[in-house]
Design a protein around this motif. Sequence first.
Motif, PDB file in Angstrom:
ATOM      1  N   HIS A  93     -31.300 -70.051 -13.841  1.00 17.53           N
ATOM      2  CA  HIS A  93     -32.756 -69.932 -13.641  1.00 17.53           C
ATOM      3  C   HIS A  93     -33.381 -71.294 -13.320  1.00 17.53           C
ATOM      4  O   HIS A  93     -34.483 -71.602 -13.770  1.00 17.53           O
ATOM      5  CB  HIS A  93     -33.430 -69.290 -14.862  1.00 17.53           C
ATOM      6  N   GLU A 149     -40.194 -49.754 -19.761  1.00 22.65           N
ATOM      7  CA  GLU A 149     -39.069 -50.516 -19.223  1.00 22.65           C
ATOM      8  C   GLU A 149     -37.908 -50.601 -20.205  1.00 22.65           C
ATOM      9  O   GLU A 149     -36.749 -50.607 -19.805  1.00 22.65           O
ATOM     10  CB  GLU A 149     -39.530 -51.931 -18.839  1.00 22.65           C
ATOM     11  N   ALA A 200     -41.025 -63.028 -17.395  1.00 25.61           N
ATOM     12  CA  ALA A 200     -40.245 -62.728 -18.603  1.00 25.61           C
ATOM     13  C   ALA A 200     -41.003 -63.270 -19.801  1.00 25.61           C
ATOM     14  O   ALA A 200     -41.749 -64.250 -19.689  1.00 25.61           O
ATOM     15  CB  ALA A 200     -38.850 -63.342 -18.533  1.00 25.61           C
ATOM     16  N   VAL A 247     -37.812 -58.777 -19.287  1.00 23.05           N
ATOM     17  CA  VAL A 247     -37.720 -59.459 -17.990  1.00 23.05           C
ATOM     18  C   VAL A 247     -38.111 -58.466 -16.909  1.00 23.05           C
ATOM     19  O   VAL A 247     -37.635 -57.322 -16.904  1.00 23.05           O
ATOM     20  CB  VAL A 247     -36.289 -59.985 -17.733  1.00 23.05           C
ATOM     21  N   ARG A 248     -39.014 -58.878 -16.041  1.00 24.31           N
ATOM     22  CA  ARG A 248     -39.437 -57.988 -14.962  1.00 24.31           C
ATOM     23  C   ARG A 248     -38.239 -57.602 -14.103  1.00 24.31           C
ATOM     24  O   ARG A 248     -37.376 -58.437 -13.821  1.00 24.31           O
ATOM     25  CB  ARG A 248     -40.514 -58.681 -14.106  1.00 24.31           C
ATOM     26  N   ALA A 249     -38.205 -56.343 -13.689  1.00 23.98           N
ATOM     27  CA  ALA A 249     -37.007 -55.795 -13.051  1.00 23.98           C
ATOM     28  C   ALA A 249     -36.552 -56.607 -11.850  1.00 23.98           C
ATOM     29  O   ALA A 249     -35.350 -56.807 -11.642  1.00 23.98           O
ATOM     30  CB  ALA A 249     -37.267 -54.342 -12.642  1.00 23.98           C
ATOM     31  N   HIS A 292     -36.678 -59.670 -11.358  1.00 24.61           N
ATOM     32  CA  HIS A 292     -36.243 -61.037 -11.688  1.00 24.61           C
ATOM     33  C   HIS A 292     -35.096 -61.031 -12.685  1.00 24.61           C
ATOM     34  O   HIS A 292     -34.798 -62.076 -13.285  1.00 24.61           O
ATOM     35  CB  HIS A 292     -37.431 -61.844 -12.235  1.00 24.61           C
ATOM     36  N   ARG A 293     -34.446 -59.898 -12.829  1.00 21.15           N
ATOM     37  CA  ARG A 293     -33.302 -59.854 -13.726  1.00 21.15           C
ATOM     38  C   ARG A 293     -32.074 -60.452 -13.049  1.00 21.15           C
ATOM     39  O   ARG A 293     -32.014 -60.576 -11.841  1.00 21.15           O
ATOM     40  CB  ARG A 293     -33.050 -58.407 -14.176  1.00 21.15           C
ATOM     41  N   ARG A 330     -30.497 -64.708 -16.407  1.00 22.62           N
ATOM     42  CA  ARG A 330     -30.374 -65.072 -17.823  1.00 22.62           C
ATOM     43  C   ARG A 330     -31.729 -65.446 -18.439  1.00 22.62           C
ATOM     44  O   ARG A 330     -31.789 -66.251 -19.371  1.00 22.62           O
ATOM     45  CB  ARG A 330     -29.388 -66.233 -18.001  1.00 22.62           C
ATOM     46  N   GLY A 333     -33.786 -63.491 -20.143  1.00 21.03           N
ATOM     47  CA  GLY A 333     -33.932 -62.948 -21.488  1.00 21.03           C
ATOM     48  C   GLY A 333     -33.361 -63.899 -22.527  1.00 21.03           C
ATOM     49  O   GLY A 333     -34.004 -64.187 -23.553  1.00 21.03           O
ATOM     50  N   HIS A 354     -27.992 -54.568 -23.426  1.00 19.56           N
ATOM     51  CA  HIS A 354     -28.216 -55.935 -22.956  1.00 19.56           C
ATOM     52  C   HIS A 354     -28.905 -56.784 -24.019  1.00 19.56           C
ATOM     53  O   HIS A 354     -28.461 -57.895 -24.315  1.00 19.56           O
ATOM     54  CB  HIS A 354     -29.042 -55.919 -21.664  1.00 19.56           C
TER      55      HIS A 354
END
Length: 342
Positions: A181, A211, A257, A278-280, A282-283, A286, A288, A319
């Motif tokens: 990231h 989510e 996130a 974490v917004r979908a 932008h997953r 790492r 989270g 996860h």
Amino acid sequence: MNDLRIIRLDPSAASFDADVARWHEVHVASSLPERPDSSPWRIAEVRDYVGTPVPFRWCVGWLALCGDDAVGAALLEAPLVTNLEVANVFVDVLPSARRGGVGTALLDVVEGEARRRGRTIAMAEVSFGLELPEDGAGSPDVHFARTRGYDVALGDVQRRLELPVDPVLLDRLAAEAAPHHAAYRIEVVRGALPDTLAPGYAALASTLAVEAPAGDLLLEAEDPSTQGWRDREAAYARQGLTLWHALALSPAGEVVAHSTIAVSAHDPSLCHQWGTLVRADHRGHRLGLAVKVALHRALQADGAPAPQVATWNATVNDHMVAINDRLGFHKVGRSVELQKRL
């Protein structure tokens, strides 16, 4: 119990504070304090829920009395912005007063009020020990709920982590996540979010209910507005809660996130890990892990605020469970979230 009376908690009554104190005593006693997963509400939270009108929820409580003794407590929370079909119901009965009709009487009152307010879905939660299976089979409380028409919609596990977390572990996890990231910025905020971050946080946090794994729960996203979040912040402050947020900002400056821990001025023994999301789109970076590590680093920079932090994860949330396992969280109890069509 032939002499059972149920009274409504009245914020305008001279006895309100005393009634809330009795309500809270029943709640704590029925939460089985000897259990390692016991995590009852603090009295300041109950008083604010029932006694302070807010734009985002309507709430009322009841106390069950046998003679002069408080033997049961109940609460109804009805969201006012989204999830307008939902009523969240809570019923507690002293262990010594169970199987005497107290729980049934309280639930009748709570569900009746929910129907009068136009709610068609009742939701409840029951906790129990790790020795029981995921669906709560063998728990008297789960059995009671199911006989009243509630179905298990989602299983959760409560985990706890001893504080402070080893700084060497946090450094190692941060270094592991950092290359994934590099284009993002992590910020940690204690207390109220600044105006530059509140809108993005509110929009992201509002999606947690849809989510995160939710099983069969019939939930909508929450209010995404900044004002809605400010109203909640004000409620948390009244309740003596200080929130710590770790936020991940995208290269464009969007909040993508977050992770939040709540620290109570009224409970030095336990703080609570709230949502991590974490917004979908932008997953895979790492984020989270990064926000949770940053949050713990900041939280304990001047000393851990409590000996432990508690968190709840859906059993199917592999996860987040994996991240918590790496941080050192361990299982202490189970719960199920139940719902019923009214």
